[in-house]
Scaffold this active site. Structure first.
Site, mmCIF file in Angstrom:
data_model
loop_
_atom_site.group_PDB
_atom_site.id
_atom_site.type_symbol
_atom_site.label_atom_id
_atom_site.label_comp_id
_atom_site.label_asym_id
_atom_site.label_seq_id
_atom_site.Cartn_x
_atom_site.Cartn_y
_atom_site.Cartn_z
ATOM 1 N N LYS A 191 -9.424 2.664 -3.007
ATOM 2 C CA LYS A 191 -9.970 1.938 -1.297
ATOM 3 C C LYS A 191 -11.298 3.016 -0.462
ATOM 4 O O LYS A 191 -11.356 3.892 -0.831
ATOM 5 C CB LYS A 191 -8.650 2.322 -0.427
ATOM 6 C CG LYS A 191 -8.230 1.250 0.741
ATOM 7 C CD LYS A 191 -7.603 1.955 1.954
ATOM 8 C CE LYS A 191 -7.276 1.030 2.939
ATOM 9 N NZ LYS A 191 -6.596 1.726 4.088
ATOM 10 N N CYS A 211 -5.498 -3.740 1.352
ATOM 11 C CA CYS A 211 -5.607 -3.106 3.125
ATOM 12 C C CYS A 211 -6.985 -3.499 4.011
ATOM 13 O O CYS A 211 -7.311 -5.287 3.761
ATOM 14 C CB CYS A 211 -4.900 -2.528 3.694
ATOM 15 S SG CYS A 211 -4.539 -1.818 5.309
ATOM 16 N N GLU A 255 0.636 -1.158 0.326
ATOM 17 C CA GLU A 255 -0.136 0.221 -0.184
ATOM 18 C C GLU A 255 0.892 1.160 0.155
ATOM 19 O O GLU A 255 2.211 1.379 0.795
ATOM 20 C CB GLU A 255 -1.055 0.184 1.245
ATOM 21 C CG GLU A 255 -1.659 1.149 1.846
ATOM 22 C CD GLU A 255 -2.634 1.150 2.739
ATOM 23 O OE1 GLU A 255 -4.101 2.347 2.747
ATOM 24 O OE2 GLU A 255 -2.852 0.135 3.359
#
Length: 265
Positions: free
Chosen positions: A113, A147, A44
């Protein structure tokens, strides 16, 4: 169809310097390619660093910006696909994003994300709105999350139902949450019957102490490759034949009863 040899780069890159991160990416791509990998998965926000505060906005680039073009050159030079995290600027918004570029340098997919973690990310990023983003590489259908997204079973199941076979998850998993890498990720792979490539940062950055423990988890719940706590490049095989056999023997997806799950939304 032959297995897709996949490399996971566990590294915090060079926080604050995109040029230095690209150099590290080039080196990792060379090593991955020499080991026979067709895909390199990076953590990330690999290109900029995670805990960089105001520099997030300063270093953010559009999806087709200079860093993307440099990454495409790396893909072509080493003959493999690269997936990396970066801050994406679109108008006034900045997204925590990840891009997949093919071995020929062509962009394959870009994901923003959707589930931001904590006040740090909520301060600097706008959440994405597309839950399922996919691409094809060497006959394997690849999906993208980042994540915290993988910690929501609904996200992974949505990918499974959309046909994702390999889910790429760049991450910045930190202490005290190593159980996510150790237990949650293999369980997600098992319950949704797919492979998950989970590539983490390593070491300390600002207030964050990253856990490492990157892994390639298989649909049978086993970990096919596992990194330690430091910087490392690990490799594993994504085997379509094993996935097909696992899905044939595991009835989770077939035995779902969606009519019972309305209360979830």
């Amino acid at each position: 169809m032959p297995p897709l040899r996949t490399a996971l780069l566990q590294s915090s890159g060079r926080p604050g310097s995109v040029d230095a991160a690209l150099k590290a990416l080039d080196d990792a791509a060379a090593r991955a390619s020499a080991a026979g990998a067709r895909l390199l998965v990076c953590p990330e926000l690999f290109l900029t660093g995670y805990a960089i505060g105001d520099a997030v906005a300063e270093l953010a680039e559009p999806v087709d910006g200079p860093a993307a073009r440099a990454a495409a050159d790396i893909c072509v030079r080493h003959g493999l696909a690269v997936h990396y995290g970066y801050p994406e600027r679109s108008g006034e918004a900045v997204f925590n994003a990840a891009q997949l570029i093919g071995p020929d340098g062509a962009p394959l997919a870009n994901y923003r994300k959707t589930h931001l973690f904590g006040s740090f990310e909520e301060k600097w990023f706008t959440p994405g709105e597309l839950p399922v983003v996919q691409a094809e590489l060497d006959g394997v259908r690849i999906g993208l999350l980042i994540c915290y997204d993988v910690e929501f079973p609904e996200n992974v199941r949505a990918h499974a139902l959309a046909g994702t076979e390999l889910l790429l998850v760049p991450t910045a998993l930190m202490h005290p949450f190593p159980f996510v890498a150790e237990a949650v990720v293999p369980v997600r792979a098992f319950e949704s019957q797919l492979y998950i490539a989970y590539a983490n940062r390593a070491g300390r950055e600002g207030d964050f102490d990253f856990t490492g423990l990157s892994c390639l988890a298989g649909p049978d719940g086993t970990v096919r490759a596992r990194a330690g706590r430091g910087e490392e490049l690990v490799l594993g095989e994504v085997d379509p034949a094993l996935l097909a056999a696992s899905r044939a023997g595991n009835p989770y997806l077939k035995d779902r009863v969606p009519a019972l799950y309305g209360s979830l939304v």
